[in-house]
Design a protein around this motif. Structure first.
Motif, mmCIF file in Angstrom:
data_model
loop_
_atom_site.group_PDB
_atom_site.id
_atom_site.type_symbol
_atom_site.label_atom_id
_atom_site.label_comp_id
_atom_site.label_asym_id
_atom_site.label_seq_id
_atom_site.Cartn_x
_atom_site.Cartn_y
_atom_site.Cartn_z
ATOM 1 N N GLU A 1 -0.873 -3.545 39.042
ATOM 2 C CA GLU A 1 -1.892 -4.458 38.544
ATOM 3 C C GLU A 1 -1.957 -4.433 37.016
ATOM 4 O O GLU A 1 -2.465 -5.369 36.409
ATOM 5 C CB GLU A 1 -3.254 -4.093 39.138
ATOM 6 N N ASN A 2 -1.492 -3.357 36.393
ATOM 7 C CA ASN A 2 -1.550 -3.239 34.937
ATOM 8 C C ASN A 2 -0.249 -3.648 34.262
ATOM 9 O O ASN A 2 -0.047 -3.387 33.085
ATOM 10 C CB ASN A 2 -1.881 -1.794 34.551
ATOM 11 N N MET A 3 0.654 -4.277 34.994
ATOM 12 C CA MET A 3 1.960 -4.634 34.460
ATOM 13 C C MET A 3 1.846 -5.659 33.333
ATOM 14 O O MET A 3 1.035 -6.583 33.380
ATOM 15 C CB MET A 3 2.844 -5.185 35.579
ATOM 16 N N LYS A 4 2.679 -5.476 32.295
ATOM 17 C CA LYS A 4 2.738 -6.391 31.154
ATOM 18 C C LYS A 4 4.110 -7.061 31.137
ATOM 19 O O LYS A 4 5.130 -6.419 31.373
ATOM 20 C CB LYS A 4 2.506 -5.623 29.849
ATOM 21 N N VAL A 5 4.140 -8.350 30.841
ATOM 22 C CA VAL A 5 5.394 -9.104 30.770
ATOM 23 C C VAL A 5 5.796 -9.267 29.309
ATOM 24 O O VAL A 5 4.974 -9.650 28.470
ATOM 25 C CB VAL A 5 5.251 -10.483 31.448
ATOM 26 N N GLY A 6 7.056 -8.962 28.991
ATOM 27 C CA GLY A 6 7.588 -9.123 27.636
ATOM 28 C C GLY A 6 9.030 -9.599 27.706
ATOM 29 O O GLY A 6 9.456 -10.172 28.717
ATOM 30 N N PHE A 7 9.796 -9.340 26.664
ATOM 31 C CA PHE A 7 11.184 -9.765 26.688
ATOM 32 C C PHE A 7 12.074 -8.704 26.044
ATOM 33 O O PHE A 7 11.618 -7.799 25.351
ATOM 34 C CB PHE A 7 11.372 -11.117 25.983
ATOM 35 N N ASN A 8 13.370 -8.808 26.305
ATOM 36 C CA ASN A 8 14.372 -7.972 25.659
ATOM 37 C C ASN A 8 15.513 -8.865 25.179
ATOM 38 O O ASN A 8 15.832 -9.870 25.815
ATOM 39 C CB ASN A 8 14.894 -6.889 26.619
ATOM 40 N N ALA A 9 16.122 -8.501 24.043
ATOM 41 C CA ALA A 9 17.217 -9.300 23.486
ATOM 42 C C ALA A 9 18.058 -8.423 22.572
ATOM 43 O O ALA A 9 17.535 -7.522 21.912
ATOM 44 C CB ALA A 9 16.672 -10.500 22.704
ATOM 45 N N GLY A 10 19.365 -8.674 22.543
ATOM 46 C CA GLY A 10 20.218 -7.894 21.657
ATOM 47 C C GLY A 10 21.696 -8.080 21.930
ATOM 48 O O GLY A 10 22.129 -9.135 22.413
ATOM 49 N N LEU A 11 22.470 -7.019 21.643
ATOM 50 C CA LEU A 11 23.925 -7.038 21.726
ATOM 51 C C LEU A 11 24.414 -5.988 22.709
ATOM 52 O O LEU A 11 23.779 -4.943 22.885
ATOM 53 C CB LEU A 11 24.536 -6.738 20.351
ATOM 54 N N TYR A 12 25.544 -6.250 23.347
ATOM 55 C CA TYR A 12 26.184 -5.248 24.194
ATOM 56 C C TYR A 12 27.685 -5.212 23.909
ATOM 57 O O TYR A 12 28.277 -6.186 23.420
ATOM 58 C CB TYR A 12 25.930 -5.518 25.680
ATOM 59 N N TYR A 13 28.276 -4.075 24.226
ATOM 60 C CA TYR A 13 29.710 -3.852 23.999
ATOM 61 C C TYR A 13 30.223 -2.978 25.138
ATOM 62 O O TYR A 13 29.711 -1.876 25.353
ATOM 63 C CB TYR A 13 29.900 -3.142 22.651
ATOM 64 N N ARG A 14 31.162 -3.477 25.912
ATOM 65 C CA ARG A 14 31.697 -2.698 27.028
ATOM 66 C C ARG A 14 33.147 -2.323 26.762
ATOM 67 O O ARG A 14 33.983 -3.184 26.461
ATOM 68 C CB ARG A 14 31.599 -3.465 28.342
ATOM 69 N N ALA A 15 33.438 -1.031 26.881
ATOM 70 C CA ALA A 15 34.785 -0.519 26.657
ATOM 71 C C ALA A 15 35.304 0.085 27.948
ATOM 72 O O ALA A 15 34.706 1.023 28.490
ATOM 73 C CB ALA A 15 34.784 0.529 25.551
ATOM 74 N N ASP A 16 36.417 -0.435 28.447
ATOM 75 C CA ASP A 16 37.007 0.078 29.677
ATOM 76 C C ASP A 16 37.678 1.428 29.440
ATOM 77 O O ASP A 16 38.465 1.589 28.506
ATOM 78 C CB ASP A 16 38.048 -0.899 30.215
ATOM 79 N N ILE A 17 37.352 2.393 30.290
ATOM 80 C CA ILE A 17 38.070 3.662 30.316
ATOM 81 C C ILE A 17 39.249 3.552 31.287
ATOM 82 O O ILE A 17 40.349 4.008 31.003
ATOM 83 C CB ILE A 17 37.139 4.810 30.721
ATOM 84 N N ASN A 18 38.990 2.950 32.450
ATOM 85 C CA ASN A 18 40.043 2.598 33.399
ATOM 86 C C ASN A 18 39.555 1.396 34.201
ATOM 87 O O ASN A 18 38.535 0.792 33.855
ATOM 88 C CB ASN A 18 40.412 3.797 34.296
ATOM 89 N N THR B 1 13.142 -4.657 22.367
ATOM 90 C CA THR B 1 12.498 -4.723 23.664
ATOM 91 C C THR B 1 10.997 -4.504 23.540
ATOM 92 O O THR B 1 10.537 -3.669 22.766
ATOM 93 C CB THR B 1 13.135 -3.696 24.633
ATOM 94 N N GLN B 2 10.236 -5.286 24.286
ATOM 95 C CA GLN B 2 8.778 -5.200 24.289
ATOM 96 C C GLN B 2 8.310 -4.411 25.496
ATOM 97 O O GLN B 2 8.710 -4.687 26.631
ATOM 98 C CB GLN B 2 8.163 -6.600 24.324
ATOM 99 N N LYS B 3 7.448 -3.417 25.246
ATOM 100 C CA LYS B 3 6.901 -2.606 26.322
ATOM 101 C C LYS B 3 5.381 -2.519 26.177
ATOM 102 O O LYS B 3 4.801 -3.043 25.233
ATOM 103 C CB LYS B 3 7.534 -1.211 26.316
ATOM 104 N N GLY B 4 4.742 -1.822 27.115
ATOM 105 C CA GLY B 4 3.294 -1.665 27.051
ATOM 106 C C GLY B 4 2.654 -1.829 28.418
ATOM 107 O O GLY B 4 3.314 -1.761 29.454
ATOM 108 N N THR B 5 1.353 -2.091 28.408
ATOM 109 C CA THR B 5 0.602 -2.245 29.651
ATOM 110 C C THR B 5 -0.732 -2.914 29.358
ATOM 111 O O THR B 5 -1.075 -3.159 28.195
ATOM 112 C CB THR B 5 0.364 -0.867 30.315
ATOM 113 N N GLU B 6 -1.484 -3.201 30.408
ATOM 114 C CA GLU B 6 -2.866 -3.658 30.288
ATOM 115 C C GLU B 6 -3.751 -2.719 31.093
ATOM 116 O O GLU B 6 -3.429 -2.384 32.235
ATOM 117 C CB GLU B 6 -3.024 -5.095 30.795
ATOM 118 N N VAL B 7 -4.836 -2.276 30.478
ATOM 119 C CA VAL B 7 -5.742 -1.326 31.113
ATOM 120 C C VAL B 7 -7.118 -1.958 31.249
ATOM 121 O O VAL B 7 -7.705 -2.406 30.251
ATOM 122 C CB VAL B 7 -5.826 -0.020 30.290
#
Length: 206
Positions: free
Chosen positions: A46-63, A75-81
């Motif tokens: 019931e106290n969940m907060k909605v936000g967003f995340n955005a950025g860059l990623y880089y994937r390197a194969d080992i095999n 990234t946005q975090k938090g809550t409502e009390v």
């Protein structure tokens, strides 16, 4: 604990840089976040907060079936009390916490499907607490700001995803290890709680 988490992120990212890059791109999505105390099972949806995340990623194969994926995210975090005032007033406190976050993930791949998990390191870049009363009026809580919260957050993240020709889509859960409140006021207001976040994301390769 904080130093070990930082060293682990640096070492794993360095190992990824020596492998051949297979995917790099932009990603973003929706956060469903909360704060937990003690056991993560105590989180109240019931106290969940909605936000967003955005950025860059880089994937390197080992095999063929394994890769390392560091990311750099806002990234946005938090809550409502909810609260009930002494003289009958009621409302909710909205904790808005903004982080620059660096997860370093081990990725297991089976065809287009992947499962990923690893540590993350977060740096708090902004914090604001708002008081939303029962009439819908929003007021800043002036005595609580970024200085009242721990600037460093560490934790683990795990999830799954589906890769396609030009990107990826997935769902991830992150579990924080650090109490977010630093000062006495923030500690009491957050009841010594820690971050919890569910992320839905989509990424597009460069």
């Amino acid at each position: 604990m904080k130093l070990k988490a930082i060293l682990l992120c640096v070492l794993v990212a360095a190992g990824a840089s020596m492998a051949s890059a297979q995917k790099a791109g932009l990603k973003g999505g929706v956060n469903f976040t909360n704060l937990y105390i003690g056991d993560v099972d105590d989180v109240d949806d019931e106290n969940m907060k909605v936000g967003f995340n955005a950025g860059l990623y880089y994937r390197a194969d080992i095999n063929e079936g394994f890769a390392i994926q560091p990311e750099f995210l806002f990234t946005q975090k938090g809550t409502e009390v909810q609260y009930d005032g002494l003289f009958g007033g009621s409302g909710r406190y909205r904790f808005n916490l903004n982080y620059l976050e660096v997860p370093v993930l081990a990725v297991g791949k089976v065809g287009n499907f992947n499962i990923h998990a690893g540590p993350y390191l977060g740096f708090l870049v902004g914090a604001k607490v708002k008081d939303v009363d029962d009439n819908g009026n929003i007021n800043d809580v002036e005595n609580l700001d970024r200085d009242d919260f721990n600037t460093l957050d560490t934790g683990v993240a795990a999830g799954f995803g589906l890769d396609f020709d030009t990107g990826t889509i997935g769902l991830r859960y992150s579990y924080g290890f650090q109490e977010i409140g630093k000062g006495e006021d923030a500690g009491q207001a957050t009841e010594d709680s820690k971050n919890s976040a569910l992320q839905l994301f989509v990424g597009f390769d460069f």
